[in-house]
Design a protein around this motif. Structure first.
Motif: not given
Length: 266
Positions: A143-153, A156-162
């Motif tokens: 998840a941190p690597d995915l979030a970094a690809q789109v410039g997000r924390e 917050d990224f994981k909350k959206d994936v949930r």
């Protein structure tokens, strides 16, 4: 309410039906249904109790090795009341069946309408389709690597994936995510032609609670499903850098739920 993996397995098997907690005030109510690693667990009763009044039968039903061990576990935070919580297995997580269900045209329209509402309510712009596409193109990536690809924390990224998981569109793995068959259908519906993907792994995914180091070690050894783990002994698993004692215990517990187990040493 946190419940340890071994206790969850015992609740599913019906050998544990109580838990005891120190809480300033109840954190669950009768009827609360919790989605866990083994499925849905329901709270069937809740009452405040005196620790001195607990009996050996309470310890047995809670999975404690003894009444003394149960009381010792409740010794911390003695200023808070002790609560007896009745628990029962209430069946598989309904999202499992939903993830496997490929939507028809009407369902696709309803899903896309829901995604539109999530986008409209977002403070950072439309994100749902981009996130589905990102996961689709990068399965099993952290998840941190995915979030970094789109410039997000990351959080917050994981909350959206949930939120996408609640719709049955994604699956959470020990490391990263995967689109469900339902999610793949939603993505493909927005493309000129269905996307070509690697064949989906057949078998039970590795348990999420074994930790990322153990998951990486198993993947490096070509082990990606629980069924493959059964061909290894505890000694062989321990020889893999990153697979520690706790991971081995949890793998054994997951196999036991399937009526299987680790291979014999030697």
């Amino acid at each position: 309410m946190m419940i340890r993996p071994a206790e969850l397995a015992a609740i599913k098997a019906g050998t544990i039906d109580l838990a005891f907690r120190r809480w300033a005030k109840p954190r669950v109510v009768v009827g609360t249904r919790m989605r866990t690693a083994v499925g849905v667990v329901e709270v069937t009763s809740l009452e405040q109790v005196s620790v001195s009044a607990l009996r050996a039968e309470d310890a047995r039903r809670a999975g404690a090795p003894s009444l003394a061990a149960l009381k010792q576990g409740l010794a911390a935070r003695s200023e808070d009341p002790a609560w007896r919580i009745g628990l029962a297995y209430a069946g598989p997580d309904p999202r499992e069946a939903l993830r496997a269900t490929v939507p028809d045209a009407d369902e696709l329209a309803a899903i896309n309408a829901r995604l539109d509402r999530l986008d409209a309510a977002s403070s950072h712009g439309a994100w749902t389709r981009a996130t589905l596409d990102l996961i689709d193109r990068n399965p099993t990536v952290r998840a941190p690597d995915l979030a970094a690809q789109v410039g997000r924390e990351t959080q917050d990224f994981k909350k959206d994936v949930r939120k996408l998981k609640e719709l049955g569109l994604t699956e959470s793995l020990a490391i990263g995510y995967l689109l469900s068959p339902r999610g793949e259908a939603v993505v493909d519906a927005g493309l000129p032609a269905p996307r070509v993907r690697a064949p989906r792994e057949q078998g039970t995914p590795l348990p999420r609670n074994i930790g990322a180091p153990a998951t990486r070690a198993l993947r490096e050894a070509g082990v990606t499903t629980l069924e493959q783990v059964a061909s290894y002994s505890a000694e062989q698993l321990a020889a893999m850098h990153g697979v520690g004692p706790i991971a081995i215990v949890r793998l054994g517990e997951a196999l036991a739920e399937q009526g299987s187990g680790l291979a014999d040493d030697g």
